[in-house]
Structure formats: C-alpha cells, structure tokens
Design a protein around this motif. Structure first.
Motif, PDB file in Angstrom:
ATOM      1  N   ALA A   1      55.765  24.262 -52.096  1.00 36.99           N
ATOM      2  CA  ALA A   1      55.918  22.839 -52.399  1.00 36.99           C
ATOM      3  C   ALA A   1      55.428  22.003 -51.214  1.00 36.99           C
ATOM      4  O   ALA A   1      55.702  22.322 -50.063  1.00 36.99           O
ATOM      5  N   VAL A   2      54.687  20.984 -51.504  1.00 39.00           N
ATOM      6  CA  VAL A   2      54.163  20.093 -50.475  1.00 39.00           C
ATOM      7  C   VAL A   2      55.127  18.916 -50.340  1.00 39.00           C
ATOM      8  O   VAL A   2      55.416  18.240 -51.314  1.00 39.00           O
ATOM      9  N   ASP A   3      55.620  18.736 -49.127  1.00 40.59           N
ATOM     10  CA  ASP A   3      56.546  17.645 -48.859  1.00 40.59           C
ATOM     11  C   ASP A   3      55.731  16.432 -48.398  1.00 40.59           C
ATOM     12  O   ASP A   3      55.204  16.435 -47.279  1.00 40.59           O
ATOM     13  N   PRO A   4      55.601  15.410 -49.244  1.00 41.86           N
ATOM     14  CA  PRO A   4      54.781  14.251 -48.872  1.00 41.86           C
ATOM     15  C   PRO A   4      55.267  13.558 -47.605  1.00 41.86           C
ATOM     16  O   PRO A   4      54.475  13.069 -46.816  1.00 41.86           O
ATOM     17  N   ARG A   5      56.569  13.560 -47.374  1.00 40.97           N
ATOM     18  CA  ARG A   5      57.122  12.934 -46.179  1.00 40.97           C
ATOM     19  C   ARG A   5      56.633  13.680 -44.934  1.00 40.97           C
ATOM     20  O   ARG A   5      56.193  13.070 -43.964  1.00 40.97           O
ATOM     21  N   GLN A   6      56.722  15.016 -44.971  1.00 39.44           N
ATOM     22  CA  GLN A   6      56.283  15.811 -43.821  1.00 39.44           C
ATOM     23  C   GLN A   6      54.773  15.689 -43.619  1.00 39.44           C
ATOM     24  O   GLN A   6      54.304  15.638 -42.484  1.00 39.44           O
ATOM     25  N   GLN A   7      54.028  15.599 -44.706  1.00 40.01           N
ATOM     26  CA  GLN A   7      52.582  15.402 -44.596  1.00 40.01           C
ATOM     27  C   GLN A   7      52.276  14.093 -43.885  1.00 40.01           C
ATOM     28  O   GLN A   7      51.403  14.036 -43.026  1.00 40.01           O
ATOM     29  N   ASP A   8      52.996  13.039 -44.245  1.00 43.64           N
ATOM     30  CA  ASP A   8      52.798  11.729 -43.617  1.00 43.64           C
ATOM     31  C   ASP A   8      53.118  11.802 -42.123  1.00 43.64           C
ATOM     32  O   ASP A   8      52.370  11.279 -41.295  1.00 43.64           O
ATOM     33  N   ILE A   9      54.205  12.477 -41.778  1.00 42.60           N
ATOM     34  CA  ILE A   9      54.585  12.635 -40.373  1.00 42.60           C
ATOM     35  C   ILE A   9      53.506  13.382 -39.611  1.00 42.60           C
ATOM     36  O   ILE A   9      53.094  12.971 -38.521  1.00 42.60           O
ATOM     37  N   ASP A  10      53.023  14.484 -40.178  1.00 42.76           N
ATOM     38  CA  ASP A  10      51.987  15.289 -39.518  1.00 42.76           C
ATOM     39  C   ASP A  10      50.697  14.503 -39.320  1.00 42.76           C
ATOM     40  O   ASP A  10      50.061  14.592 -38.263  1.00 42.76           O
ATOM     41  N   VAL A  11      50.313  13.724 -40.318  1.00 44.13           N
ATOM     42  CA  VAL A  11      49.097  12.902 -40.212  1.00 44.13           C
ATOM     43  C   VAL A  11      49.261  11.862 -39.112  1.00 44.13           C
ATOM     44  O   VAL A  11      48.364  11.656 -38.294  1.00 44.13           O
ATOM     45  N   ARG A  12      50.410  11.226 -39.068  1.00 41.77           N
ATOM     46  CA  ARG A  12      50.657  10.201 -38.034  1.00 41.77           C
ATOM     47  C   ARG A  12      50.658  10.804 -36.628  1.00 41.77           C
ATOM     48  O   ARG A  12      50.116  10.217 -35.689  1.00 41.77           O
ATOM     49  N   LYS A  13      51.263  11.969 -36.496  1.00 41.38           N
ATOM     50  CA  LYS A  13      51.279  12.633 -35.190  1.00 41.38           C
ATOM     51  C   LYS A  13      49.854  12.984 -34.759  1.00 41.38           C
ATOM     52  O   LYS A  13      49.486  12.790 -33.601  1.00 41.38           O
ATOM     53  N   GLU A  14      49.055  13.510 -35.675  1.00 44.97           N
ATOM     54  CA  GLU A  14      47.670  13.865 -35.339  1.00 44.97           C
ATOM     55  C   GLU A  14      46.865  12.625 -34.968  1.00 44.97           C
ATOM     56  O   GLU A  14      46.043  12.670 -34.058  1.00 44.97           O
ATOM     57  N   GLU A  15      47.117  11.504 -35.637  1.00 46.21           N
ATOM     58  CA  GLU A  15      46.429  10.258 -35.277  1.00 46.21           C
ATOM     59  C   GLU A  15      46.773   9.845 -33.841  1.00 46.21           C
ATOM     60  O   GLU A  15      45.897   9.424 -33.085  1.00 46.21           O
ATOM     61  N   VAL A  16      48.037   9.964 -33.480  1.00 46.93           N
ATOM     62  CA  VAL A  16      48.457   9.632 -32.112  1.00 46.93           C
ATOM     63  C   VAL A  16      47.770  10.564 -31.118  1.00 46.93           C
ATOM     64  O   VAL A  16      47.273  10.121 -30.078  1.00 46.93           O
ATOM     65  N   MET A  17      47.708  11.858 -31.444  1.00 44.84           N
ATOM     66  CA  MET A  17      47.058  12.822 -30.543  1.00 44.84           C
ATOM     67  C   MET A  17      45.569  12.500 -30.384  1.00 44.84           C
ATOM     68  O   MET A  17      45.034  12.542 -29.276  1.00 44.84           O
ATOM     69  N   GLN A  18      44.908  12.143 -31.465  1.00 44.95           N
ATOM     70  CA  GLN A  18      43.485  11.797 -31.393  1.00 44.95           C
ATOM     71  C   GLN A  18      43.269  10.534 -30.562  1.00 44.95           C
ATOM     72  O   GLN A  18      42.344  10.466 -29.749  1.00 44.95           O
ATOM     73  N   GLN A  19      44.119   9.543 -30.763  1.00 43.75           N
ATOM     74  CA  GLN A  19      44.010   8.309 -29.992  1.00 43.75           C
ATOM     75  C   GLN A  19      44.242   8.571 -28.505  1.00 43.75           C
ATOM     76  O   GLN A  19      43.515   8.054 -27.657  1.00 43.75           O
ATOM     77  N   LEU A  20      45.241   9.394 -28.195  1.00 41.24           N
ATOM     78  CA  LEU A  20      45.534   9.706 -26.798  1.00 41.24           C
ATOM     79  C   LEU A  20      44.371  10.474 -26.165  1.00 41.24           C
ATOM     80  O   LEU A  20      43.944  10.145 -25.054  1.00 41.24           O
TER      81      LEU A  20
END
Length: 148
Positions: free
Chosen positions: A34-53
């Motif tokens: 099962a894909v948890d949309p909430r966890q997907q959103d969290i993971d995407v946001r974290k990766e965006e922060v890592m890319q920006q940093l």
C-alpha cells in the motif's frame, strides 16, 4: 509408427497437465504494498530540501563530478569534512569508515543526502550548514515537514 508416438506424446502431456506436473507454475498475483500518500509527500518534501541544500552548498545536486570546497577541506554536494561524515555515519548506523571511505561517501550524492537528511530531520542539526540553512529557511521547513 510416428502416429502412435505422437499420440503417446499427446496423452502423456495431457496427463502431466491434468496432474499439475508440467514444471511450470501459474504466477500467483501478489498484492502491491500500500502506498501511503502522506509518507510520499513527506519523502518528496525532504528530497526537495536536500536538493536545495546541495545546490546552495556546492552549486549542484546531480552531477557526478567530484566537488571540493575550502581548499579541499570539504567534500561533495553537502560539503562534509571527512571527520564529520565519519562521526555521523557511526551515529546513524554504526558504520566505521576510514577517511578515504568518508571522502568517497561524501562525493556520492545519494549516500551524502541520506546522512544529511538524518542529521537535519532526525537530529535537528541544521547548524552544520549555517549560511545555506539560514538562506533557505531550513529550520522552518524541518518543523513543517516533521509536523506532517
């Protein structure tokens, strides 16, 4: 005689198919996790922060070219010193690295991003990147993401 051999072969094949002895198995459908949309959103946001940093610290987040800063003191897209990388790798998962291994890992975006993400989101230590952390508003983004 060939008709008889063909008939015998057909009968044997039918017998094996009927008993389930053909050696081939019908694939069993397995349920996809099962894909948890909430966890997907969290993971995407974290990766965006890592890319920006990474982009702020070194001007790149996806290149395979080694990046050095501070006259060779800092390594990779997140500008780790070897000692910092070694210390936090040990804290993260118990990995003991040599200085050479720490430098190589710091140059690997995926490994370095995983460690930086641990430092930022798990430990709350955004101060390792003082200028970019302030410029990008990382402490605020961490609070927002961790509250999801």
């Amino acid at each position: 005689m060939t008709l008889r051999a063909a008939t015998l072969t057909a009968l044997l094949a039918t017998g094996f198919v009927g008993c389930g002895c053909t050696g081939t198995k019908t694939p069993v459908a397995t349920a996809a996790p099962a894909v948890d949309p909430r966890q997907q959103d969290i993971d995407v946001r974290k990766e965006e922060v890592m890319q920006q940093l990474a982009t702020c610290e070194s001007g790149s987040w996806g290149s395979h070219q080694p990046i050095y800063g501070g006259r060779g003191a800092y390594h990779g897209r997140f500008q780790f010193t070897p000692q910092t990388y070694k210390t936090y790798a040990a804290r993260h998962d118990g990995t003991v690295l040599t200085t050479r291994e720490a430098i190589d890992a710091a140059q690997d975006y995926d490994k370095a991003a995983k460690l930086a993400s641990f430092m930022i989101f798990e430990l709350g230590e955004t101060w390792h990147w003082p200028l970019c952390s302030r410029k990008l508003g990382i402490p605020t983004k961490v609070k927002e993401i961790n509250s999801l």
